[in-house]
Design a protein around this motif. Structure first.
Motif, PDB file in Angstrom:
ATOM      1  N   GLY A  40       0.134  -1.102   0.010  1.00  0.00           N
ATOM      2  CA  GLY A  40       0.263   0.519  -0.372  1.00  0.00           C
ATOM      3  C   GLY A  40       0.464   1.090   0.096  1.00  0.00           C
ATOM      4  N   CYS A  41       2.315   0.816  -0.190  1.00  0.00           N
ATOM      5  CA  CYS A  41       3.104   2.475   0.505  1.00  0.00           C
ATOM      6  C   CYS A  41       2.905   3.062  -0.975  1.00  0.00           C
ATOM      7  CB  CYS A  41       4.437   2.038   0.326  1.00  0.00           C
ATOM      8  SG  CYS A  41       5.662   2.969   0.578  1.00  0.00           S
ATOM      9  N   PRO A  42       2.516   4.204  -0.979  1.00  0.00           N
ATOM     10  CA  PRO A  42       2.617   5.135  -2.408  1.00  0.00           C
ATOM     11  C   PRO A  42       3.983   5.449  -2.649  1.00  0.00           C
ATOM     12  CG  PRO A  42       1.607   6.684  -0.459  1.00  0.00           C
ATOM     13  CD  PRO A  42       2.191   4.829   0.212  1.00  0.00           C
ATOM     14  N   LEU A  43       4.728   5.289  -1.780  1.00  0.00           N
ATOM     15  CA  LEU A  43       6.804   5.530  -2.132  1.00  0.00           C
ATOM     16  C   LEU A  43       7.298   4.817  -2.585  1.00  0.00           C
ATOM     17  CD1 LEU A  43       7.124   8.841  -1.524  1.00  0.00           C
ATOM     18  CD2 LEU A  43       4.771   8.077  -0.872  1.00  0.00           C
ATOM     19  N   HIS A  44       7.053   3.302  -2.615  1.00  0.00           N
ATOM     20  CA  HIS A  44       7.675   2.338  -3.134  1.00  0.00           C
ATOM     21  C   HIS A  44       8.594   2.371  -4.008  1.00  0.00           C
ATOM     22  CE1 HIS A  44       5.796  -0.269  -6.015  1.00  0.00           C
ATOM     23  NE2 HIS A  44       4.309   0.646  -5.369  1.00  0.00           N
ATOM     24  N   LEU A  50      12.043  -1.806   0.995  1.00  0.00           N
ATOM     25  CA  LEU A  50      10.889  -1.237   1.028  1.00  0.00           C
ATOM     26  C   LEU A  50      10.019  -1.744   2.960  1.00  0.00           C
ATOM     27  CD1 LEU A  50       9.850  -3.748  -2.017  1.00  0.00           C
ATOM     28  CD2 LEU A  50       9.771  -1.427  -1.974  1.00  0.00           C
ATOM     29  N   PRO A  51       9.263  -1.036   3.184  1.00  0.00           N
ATOM     30  CA  PRO A  51       8.948  -1.257   4.258  1.00  0.00           C
ATOM     31  C   PRO A  51       9.113  -2.535   5.014  1.00  0.00           C
ATOM     32  CG  PRO A  51       7.284   0.489   3.076  1.00  0.00           C
ATOM     33  CD  PRO A  51       8.566   0.072   1.771  1.00  0.00           C
ATOM     34  N   HIS A  52       8.625  -3.176   4.681  1.00  0.00           N
ATOM     35  CA  HIS A  52       8.708  -4.520   5.000  1.00  0.00           C
ATOM     36  C   HIS A  52       9.995  -5.204   5.094  1.00  0.00           C
ATOM     37  CE1 HIS A  52       8.713  -6.012   1.049  1.00  0.00           C
ATOM     38  NE2 HIS A  52       9.493  -7.336   1.226  1.00  0.00           N
ATOM     39  N   CYS A  75       9.740   7.964   2.621  1.00  0.00           N
ATOM     40  CA  CYS A  75       8.652   8.182   3.637  1.00  0.00           C
ATOM     41  C   CYS A  75       7.387   9.133   3.705  1.00  0.00           C
ATOM     42  CB  CYS A  75       8.824   7.376   4.699  1.00  0.00           C
ATOM     43  SG  CYS A  75       7.377   7.563   6.036  1.00  0.00           S
ATOM     44  N   ALA A  76       6.575  10.066   3.487  1.00  0.00           N
ATOM     45  CA  ALA A  76       5.920  10.859   3.582  1.00  0.00           C
ATOM     46  C   ALA A  76       5.122  10.813   4.559  1.00  0.00           C
ATOM     47  CB  ALA A  76       5.032  11.005   2.398  1.00  0.00           C
ATOM     48  N   SER A  77       4.752   9.648   5.404  1.00  0.00           N
ATOM     49  CA  SER A  77       4.299   9.767   7.076  1.00  0.00           C
ATOM     50  C   SER A  77       2.811   9.791   6.340  1.00  0.00           C
ATOM     51  CB  SER A  77       5.088  10.642   7.751  1.00  0.00           C
ATOM     52  OG  SER A  77       5.378  11.356   7.683  1.00  0.00           O
ATOM     53  N   CYS A  78       2.591   9.145   5.385  1.00  0.00           N
ATOM     54  CA  CYS A  78       0.762   9.266   4.395  1.00  0.00           C
ATOM     55  C   CYS A  78       0.031   8.277   5.845  1.00  0.00           C
ATOM     56  CB  CYS A  78       1.156   8.731   3.397  1.00  0.00           C
ATOM     57  SG  CYS A  78       1.255   6.879   3.254  1.00  0.00           S
ATOM     58  N   GLU A  79       0.626   6.997   6.602  1.00  0.00           N
ATOM     59  CA  GLU A  79       0.427   6.188   7.380  1.00  0.00           C
ATOM     60  C   GLU A  79      -0.519   5.213   6.865  1.00  0.00           C
ATOM     61  OE1 GLU A  79       0.658   6.361  10.907  1.00  0.00           O
ATOM     62  OE2 GLU A  79       1.315   8.899  11.210  1.00  0.00           O
ATOM     63  N   THR A  80      -0.278   4.798   5.684  1.00  0.00           N
ATOM     64  CA  THR A  80      -1.010   3.445   5.455  1.00  0.00           C
ATOM     65  C   THR A  80      -0.891   2.613   5.525  1.00  0.00           C
ATOM     66  OG1 THR A  80      -1.216   4.496   2.584  1.00  0.00           O
ATOM     67  CG2 THR A  80      -1.833   2.845   2.725  1.00  0.00           C
ATOM     68  N   CYS A  81       0.501   2.274   5.781  1.00  0.00           N
ATOM     69  CA  CYS A  81       1.601   0.790   6.869  1.00  0.00           C
ATOM     70  C   CYS A  81       0.834   0.597   7.936  1.00  0.00           C
ATOM     71  CB  CYS A  81       2.804   0.690   6.074  1.00  0.00           C
ATOM     72  SG  CYS A  81       3.047   2.688   7.370  1.00  0.00           S
ATOM     73  N   THR A  82       1.071   1.996   8.305  1.00  0.00           N
ATOM     74  CA  THR A  82       0.594   1.675   9.877  1.00  0.00           C
ATOM     75  C   THR A  82      -0.881   1.067  10.043  1.00  0.00           C
ATOM     76  OG1 THR A  82       1.908   2.930  10.484  1.00  0.00           O
ATOM     77  CG2 THR A  82       0.352   3.120  12.063  1.00  0.00           C
ATOM     78  N   ILE A  91       4.326   1.405  11.547  1.00  0.00           N
ATOM     79  CA  ILE A  91       5.805   1.338  10.434  1.00  0.00           C
ATOM     80  C   ILE A  91       5.951   2.673  10.327  1.00  0.00           C
ATOM     81  CG2 ILE A  91       6.224   0.806   8.974  1.00  0.00           C
ATOM     82  CD1 ILE A  91       3.643  -1.210   8.912  1.00  0.00           C
ATOM     83  N   ALA A  92       4.939   3.903   9.852  1.00  0.00           N
ATOM     84  CA  ALA A  92       4.687   5.569  10.101  1.00  0.00           C
ATOM     85  C   ALA A  92       5.914   5.574  11.321  1.00  0.00           C
ATOM     86  CB  ALA A  92       4.004   5.889   9.620  1.00  0.00           C
ATOM     87  N   HIS A  93       5.517   5.516  12.747  1.00  0.00           N
ATOM     88  CA  HIS A  93       6.362   5.626  13.712  1.00  0.00           C
ATOM     89  C   HIS A  93       7.871   4.837  13.861  1.00  0.00           C
ATOM     90  CE1 HIS A  93       6.779   7.239  17.718  1.00  0.00           C
ATOM     91  NE2 HIS A  93       6.725   6.461  18.429  1.00  0.00           N
ATOM     92  N   VAL A  94       7.879   3.779  13.418  1.00  0.00           N
ATOM     93  CA  VAL A  94       9.450   3.228  13.313  1.00  0.00           C
ATOM     94  C   VAL A  94       9.968   4.355  12.657  1.00  0.00           C
ATOM     95  CG1 VAL A  94      11.001   0.886  12.533  1.00  0.00           C
ATOM     96  CG2 VAL A  94       8.537   1.181  13.724  1.00  0.00           C
ATOM     97  N   MET A  95       9.768   4.494  11.144  1.00  0.00           N
ATOM     98  CA  MET A  95      10.244   5.126   9.838  1.00  0.00           C
ATOM     99  C   MET A  95      10.730   6.827  10.490  1.00  0.00           C
ATOM    100  SD  MET A  95      10.754   3.975   7.480  1.00  0.00           S
ATOM    101  CE  MET A  95      10.015   2.562   6.634  1.00  0.00           C
ATOM    102  N   ASP A  96       9.876   7.478  11.620  1.00  0.00           N
ATOM    103  CA  ASP A  96       9.982   8.319  12.101  1.00  0.00           C
ATOM    104  C   ASP A  96      11.395   7.893  13.030  1.00  0.00           C
ATOM    105  OD1 ASP A  96       8.398  10.485  11.654  1.00  0.00           O
ATOM    106  OD2 ASP A  96       6.492   9.986  13.536  1.00  0.00           O
TER     107      ASP A  96
HETATM  108  S1  SF4 Z   1       3.513   5.854   5.913  1.00  0.00           S
HETATM  109 FE1  SF4 Z   1       4.532   3.731   5.139  1.00  0.00          FE
HETATM  110  S2  SF4 Z   1       2.858   3.672   3.070  1.00  0.00           S
HETATM  111 FE2  SF4 Z   1       3.347   5.984   4.052  1.00  0.00          FE
HETATM  112  S3  SF4 Z   1       5.038   6.293   2.691  1.00  0.00           S
HETATM  113 FE3  SF4 Z   1       5.736   5.583   4.870  1.00  0.00          FE
HETATM  114  S4  SF4 Z   1       6.089   3.770   4.879  1.00  0.00           S
HETATM  115 FE4  SF4 Z   1       5.041   4.299   2.739  1.00  0.00          FE
END
Ligand code: SF4
Ligand code: SF4
Lengths: 190, 283
Positions: A40-44, A50-52, A75-82, A91-96
C-alpha cells in the motif's frame, strides 16, 4: 527426523532492534513479512529498502543500511502502512524513530534536503510559535543551497502576494516563552 | 452552536480562501467558532520526523488551551487534526505533559467536514440551499491524515470516508466515486522532492478524470494547495494539459448557499475554477 531433532531456528537478538523498540514503543518483532505495508505504500518506487524489508532490517540488526537508506527520508508519513499492518505495528512511527536515530548518530542523510527542510520548519516554530510559510520556504532554500529553488520560490511568492496570501508581518504566539520552554524541555541529547 | 477551532498556520496564508469560506459558511449555519487562544503550530510532519517528544508537546499545548475553553474542537486541516489526536491519545492514556493539567478527554476533536455533516447536519445545510450544484461532477479528496491511522483518528470508515461526499450530494452535485479518496498527494515532500510529489499529484488528477470528474473537492489546505498549485509544471513535464479546479468544500457550500464572497475566494486559486463554473452556469 523427529520434531525434537529439528535444528533450532536462531533469530539473533539485535541491540538495534531493542533500541528501535524501546524508542518507538513498537513491537517490531511481531512483523511476519506479509508485505501489506509495502503493497500500500505510495512511495515504494523511490525506496531502496521496502517497508517490510526495513522491519526485517530492524529485527536482524542491519543498522548501517537502514540508517543510510533513502527509505527513511522519502517516506511521506502517509500512515497507509500503519493503518493496515495486521500486527498493529505503527510502521510510520518506526520510520520516524529511524530518522531520529540517524540524526542523533550523525549519519549523513541520503536525501539531505529533507532534514534541512524539517529544521527550517522547526526553526520557524521556535521563532514565532507558528510557521511563517514564506520565510520558512526561503530559509530552507538558502540552507539547501539551491539558487534555482530560491528564484522559483520568489516567483511563487510574488504570485501568492498578488493573490493576497502572503502576510507581511508574521503572526506570533504571544506566550512565546512557553514555546521556547517546550523546545528546551524536549531537546534531544546527541 | 459553539465550538472552538484550531485554524493552523496555512489558513491565514496559502489557504486564505479556505479560512474565509469556512468562516462564512459556519456563520451562515449558526455555528460560533472560537479560535483557540494563542494557539501554536502543531509541528506537522517536521516535528514528528525529527523529535517525537517535541511533536507531542507542541500539539498538547493546544489541547490544554482547548480543554480550558471547554468546547468541542474542530480542525480544518488533516495534518493538524492527526497531530492533535496523537497528543490526545497520549494524554488520555495518562501521560503527564507540562502545561496540560488533568486532561480528561471530555472535549471531542473533529475534522471540520465531519463536524458539519455529523453535528450540524443535512437539515440545517439544506435550509440554506439557494442554488443546487447541478451539473458539477466532483470527486471528494480527503487526503491521508483525517483517516489514518484509525486507532489515532477514530475515523469510522478510514478506507472510504463519506462526509464530504454526503455534503456535496445533498447540495446537488453529481459526486463521482473513486478509490483515491485517501491516497497520498506527497504534501510533505513538496519542497524537498517536488519530482515525487508531482508524480503522486498527477496520478490523482488522472484518476479523477478517469472517474468522470470535472473537479476535485478537498478538505485540507495541504492537499488543496498541492493539487491546485502544481498543474502548470505537471502539464509542461507530461505534455498533457492539466486544468482541474480544486475546490475547498466550504467554497462550494458557500456557492450553493448564495454567499456573496465566493468570487473573491475563487480568485485566489492558482488553477482558475471560474471557467468551469461559468460553463455550468453556477456563477
Ligand atoms: S508512512 Fe508507510 S505507507 Fe506511507 S510512505 Fe511511509 S512507509 Fe510508505
Ligand atoms: S504489514 Fe506489518 S506484519 Fe506485514 S510486513 Fe508490514 S510490518 Fe510486517
Amino acid at each position: 527426523m523427529t520434531v525434537a531433532e529439528l535444528p533450532q531456528l536462531v533469530v539473533p537478538e539485535s541491540s538495534f532492534k531493542r533500541e528501535v523498540e524501546r524508542l518507538s514503543g513498537e513491537n517490531v518483532s511481531t512483523c511476519f513479512q506479509c508485505e501489506k505495508c509495502t503493497n500500500g505504500c505510495p512511495l515504494h518506487s523511490w525506496m531502496d529498502i521496502l517497508p517490510h524489508r526495513m522491519m526485517r532490517c530492524v529485527q536482524l540488526g542491519v543498522k548501517e543500511e537502514a540508517l543510510r537508506s533513502d527509505t527513511i527520508w522519502v517516506c511521506a508519513s502517509c500512515e497507509t502502512c500503519t493503518a493496515r499492518c495486521p500486527n498493529g505495528i505503527d510502521i510510520a512511527h518506526v520510520m520516524d524513530t529511524l530518522r531520529q536515530i540517524s540524526q542523533r548518530d550523525h549519519v549523513p542523510a541520503s536525501q539531505r534536503s529533507v532534514p534541512i527542510f524539517h529544521n527550517a520548519f522547526l526553526g520557524s516554530i521556535k521563532r514565532h510559535g507558528r510557521v511563517y510559510e514564506g520565510a520558512m520556504a526561503i530559509t530552507y532554500s538558502f540552507k539547501n543551497e539551491s539558487w534555482a529553488g530560491v528564484f522559483k520560490l520568489a516567483g511563487m511568492g510574488m504570485a501568492m502576494f498578488r493573490k493576497g496570501k502572503v502576510n507581511i508581518i508574521p503572526k506570533r504566539v504571544r506566550s512565546l516563552g512557553q514555546i521556547k520552554d517546550i523546545f528546551r524541555r524536549t531537546e534531544l541529547k546527541g | 452552536m459553539d465550538v472552538s477551532i484550531y485554524p493552523g498556520c496555512s489558513l491565514d496564508g496559502t489557504a486564505k480562501e479556505y479560512g474565509e469560506s469556512l468562516e462564512a459558511i459556519t456563520s451562515m449555519l449558526g455555528v460560533n467558532l472560537h479560535e483557540l487562544k494563542d494557539w501554536n503550530c502543531c509541528g506537522a510532519s517536521s516535528a514528528h520526523s525529527m523529535n517525537n517528544d517535541l511533536a507531542v508537546a507542541l500539539a498538547a499545548r493546544n489541547l490544554g488551551i482547548a480543554d480550558q475553553m471547554g468546547m468541542d474542537l474542530v480542525v480544518p486541516c488533516a495534518a493538524c487534526y492527526q497531530r492533535l489526536k496523537v497528543a490526545e491519545k497520549r494524554l488520555v492514556a495518562g501521560e503527564k505533559l507540562e502545561g496540560v493539567d488533568n486532561y480528561d478527554g471530555k472535549i471531542h476533536i473533529k475534522p471540520l467536514v465531519d463536524f458539519l455533516w455529523d453535528d450540524v447536519g443535512e437539515k440545517q445545510i439544506l435550509s440554506l440551499l439557494k442554488k443546487r450544484l447541478e451539473g458539477l461532477n466532483p470527486v471528494c479528496y480527503y487526503g491521508c491524515l483525517t483517516a489514518r491511522p484509525p486507532k489515532i483518528t477514530d475515523a469510522k470508515s478510514p478506507e472510504n470516508p463519506m462526509s464530504m461526499d454526503e455534503i456535496m450530494t445533498c447540495l446537488g452535485a453529481n459526486v463521482r466515486q473513486w478509490s483515491y479518496k485517501t491516497d497520498c498527494c506527497g504534501g510533505s515532500l513538496i519542497l524537498t522532492r517536488p519530482d515525487i510529489a508531482r508524480t503522486l499529484i498527477r496520478k490523482l488528477l488522472d484518476m479523477a478524470e478517469e472517474a468522470g470528474a470535472d473537479c476535485v473537492v478537498a478538505a485540507c489546505p495541504m492537499c488543496q494547495s498541492n493539487l491546485d498549485g502544481r498543474q502548470r509544471e505537471i502539464s509542461q513535464e507530461s505534455g498533457k494539459e492539466y486544468n482541474v479546479p480544486i475546490f475547498y468544500f466550504t467554497e462550494l457550500m458557500g456557492l450553493a448557499c448564495g454567499n456573496p464572497s465566493v468570487k473573491k475566494w475563487l480568485g485566489r486559486h492558482v488553477t482558475d475554477p471560474r471557467p468551469l463554473l461559468t460553463r455550468k452556469s453556477l456563477v
